[in-house]
Design an enzyme around this catalytic site. Structure first.
Site, PDB file in Angstrom:
ATOM      1  CB  SER A  98      -0.953  -0.062   1.207  1.00 60.42           C
ATOM      2  OG  SER A  98      -1.931   0.928   1.154  1.00 60.42           O
ATOM      3  CG  HIS A 123      -4.201  -1.690  -2.154  1.00 60.13           C
ATOM      4  ND1 HIS A 123      -4.701  -2.362  -1.081  1.00 60.13           N
ATOM      5  CD2 HIS A 123      -3.625  -0.575  -1.629  1.00 60.13           C
ATOM      6  CE1 HIS A 123      -4.443  -1.699   0.037  1.00 60.13           C
ATOM      7  NE2 HIS A 123      -3.790  -0.607  -0.276  1.00 60.13           N
TER       8      HIS A 123
END
EC number: 3.4.21.92
Length: 198
Positions: A98, A123
């Site tokens: 992330s 993501h």
């Protein structure tokens, strides 16, 4: 319980005890080894600014083993990495996920590395909203703007087309160090410190 090791160094004036992070800072090494929140970001930003003020011509080494965290806190680190004159070499280890993977990719061009068994996960930004419908709509528009900005930065740093980044970050996308290198998230895989630049 979070124990911080202490190291003792012999100097001409006797022994000196340091917590391990302070000792690493002497070698221009910063550790990001937790989720990213405002406190962690303030600590990383302060260390970047300190090392840059100390010697803007010497590289800073940012080791990353982080599941990600707050977008605004991560962007404070990202902006400071670009603000300082010193190049920031990034080294991914364990899991850079992330916002952790975003910061790994944000290192100086040619100086973004991962250890052989590191995992990298990209993501789209996560967010939650509650309240009245208009408040939820405002929050949704805000997170979409953040997603667009982060995808644009990732496209610039990786050399991938924006559309590819948007598609590949639609869901959790886990990569090995080699896959991250092939994708352009990092520049090289290193097995020891001799692989670092400078």
């Amino acid at each position: 319980m979070n124990l911080i090791p202490t190291v003792i160094e012999q100097t001409s004036r006797g022994e000196r005890a340091y917590d391990i992070y302070s000792r690493l800072l002497k070698d221009r090494i910063i550790m990001l080894g937790s989720a990213i929140d405002d406190n962690v970001a303030n600590s990383i930003v302060s260390q970047l600014l300190f090392l840059d003020a100390q010697d803007p011509e010497k590289d800073i080494f940012l080791y990353i083993n982080s599941p990600g965290g707050s977008i605004s806190a991560g962007m404070a680190i990202y902006d400071t990495m670009n603000f300082v004159k010193a190049d920031v070499q990034t080294i991914g280890m364990g899991m850079a996920a992330s916002m952790g993977s975003f910061l790994l990719t944000a290192g100086a061009n040619g100086k973004r590395f991962a250890l052989p068994n590191a995992e990298i996960m990209i993501h789209q930004p996560l967010g939650g909203a509650q309240g009245q419908a208009t408040e939820i709509e405002i929050a949704a528009r805000h997170i979409l703007k953040i997603k667009e900005r982060m995808n644009t930065i990732m496209a610039e740093k990786t050399g991938q087309p924006y559309e590819v980044i948007a598609r590949d970050t639609d869901r959790d996308n886990f990569m090995t160090a080699q896959e991250a290198k092939d994708y352009g998230l990092i520049d090289d895989i290193i097995v020891n410190k001799s692989g670092l630049k400078g």
